[in-house]
Write a protein that holds these residues in place. Structure first.
Motif, mmCIF file in Angstrom:
data_model
loop_
_atom_site.group_PDB
_atom_site.id
_atom_site.type_symbol
_atom_site.label_atom_id
_atom_site.label_comp_id
_atom_site.label_asym_id
_atom_site.label_seq_id
_atom_site.Cartn_x
_atom_site.Cartn_y
_atom_site.Cartn_z
ATOM 1 N N TYR A 1 6.462 -2.289 -10.078
ATOM 2 C CA TYR A 1 6.067 -1.728 -9.055
ATOM 3 C C TYR A 1 7.083 -1.002 -8.182
ATOM 4 N N VAL B 1 8.560 1.034 -5.047
ATOM 5 C CA VAL B 1 8.097 1.683 -3.776
ATOM 6 C C VAL B 1 9.696 2.330 -3.235
ATOM 7 N N LYS C 1 7.121 6.872 -1.804
ATOM 8 C CA LYS C 1 6.828 7.372 -3.088
ATOM 9 C C LYS C 1 6.666 5.898 -4.015
ATOM 10 N N GLN C 2 5.382 5.936 -4.571
ATOM 11 C CA GLN C 2 4.985 5.002 -5.523
ATOM 12 C C GLN C 2 5.036 5.099 -6.821
ATOM 13 N N LYS D 1 0.831 -1.132 -0.043
ATOM 14 C CA LYS D 1 0.033 0.001 -0.080
ATOM 15 C C LYS D 1 0.864 1.292 0.276
ATOM 16 N N GLY D 2 2.156 0.903 -0.267
ATOM 17 C CA GLY D 2 2.989 2.192 -0.157
ATOM 18 C C GLY D 2 3.497 2.824 1.162
#
Length: 247
Positions: free
Chosen positions: A142, A144, A128-129, A116-117
């Motif tokens: 993805y 992170v 930061k995502q 969920k970051g």
């Protein structure tokens, strides 16, 4: 006399302080890892060169990417010592505690937070995502906190309808968008001006879904297709405004 006392004091302090700073670099069991690393990073035994008793010393295992905490010959990337959903290699990258499934003790496992970051090392801190897509590798990453946390096989645009290259923002999202090509695009994330996006393998009105065998091959009309379940995972974490880099 005062000068002599001062010099004597400086010499005494020198011998008191220097051993302490060198002590932080001790390798008590001569396994190639300093004691501080063993205690705070790898959670290996600083007094035992082979923590998991597999005949390979801890330093050698770390150097070659193997887990010094598992007696089986297993890579860190395949080992999850604290069963929190985050492999040991990722724990080291994110500075989380390999022996504690909830590093910051906030009630959420480390992997749950990264999904969920959130920063799993600090309560309520956000990382930061962003997403990255490699057309050459046919993969979506993805990211992170600047680290490639997860990767997924995708199918991008074919030669005649290529996926645009550049940096984009997610402008909208919809659980089941309709394509002008006459098919459904589940878990849609619109990019650019909404002319292309990221979505799950498309579904025709008769219920037929484009096959998983398309993943890893550039066959789409420009969109970035993800497999079943993976698309939902990305959809759930993605926010409007999130950066997507395509290269």
């Amino acid at each position: 006399m005062k000068k002599a006392i001062f010099c004597f004091t400086v010499i005494i302090l020198f011998f008191l302080v220097i051993p302490t700073s060198y002590g932080a670099l001790n390798d008590n069991d001569n396994d190639g890892l300093i004691d501080e690393e063993e205690i705070n990073i790898y959670h290996t035994d600083p007094n035992n060169p082979d923590t998991d008793s597999d005949t390979y010393n801890d330093g050698s295992e770390i150097k070659n990417g193997f887990s010094p905490l598992n007696p089986k010959r297993i890579k860190q990337i395949d080992n999850d010592f604290d069963h929190d959903g985050l492999n040991d290699a990722m724990e080291i990258l994110f500075h989380t505690d390999l022996s504690n499934s909830d590093t910051d003790n906030d009630g959420y496992k480390d992997a749950e937070e990264l999904d969920k970051g959130f920063d799993p090392t600090k309560k309520d801190a956000v990382l930061k995502q962003e997403l990255e897509v490699s057309l050459k590798e046919q993969k979506l990453f993805y990211i992170v906190g600047g680290i490639k946390y997860k990767e997924f096989k995708v199918s991008t645009g074919k030669k005649s309808t290529p996926t645009p290259i550049g940096t984009f923002k997610i402008i909208n999202k919809h659980p089941k968008a309709w394509s002008s090509y006459g098919l459904w695009m589940p878990y849609w994330l619109g990019l650019g001006k909404g002319k292309f996006g990221i979505h799950e393998l498309p579904v025709w009105p008769n219920g037929y879904r484009e096959g998983e065998d398309h993943l890893g091959k550039p066959v789409s009309h420009g969109c970035i297709r993800l497999g079943v379940n993976n698309a939902k995972y990305i959809y759930d974490l993605a926010k409007v405004g999130m950066t997507v880099k395509i290269y």
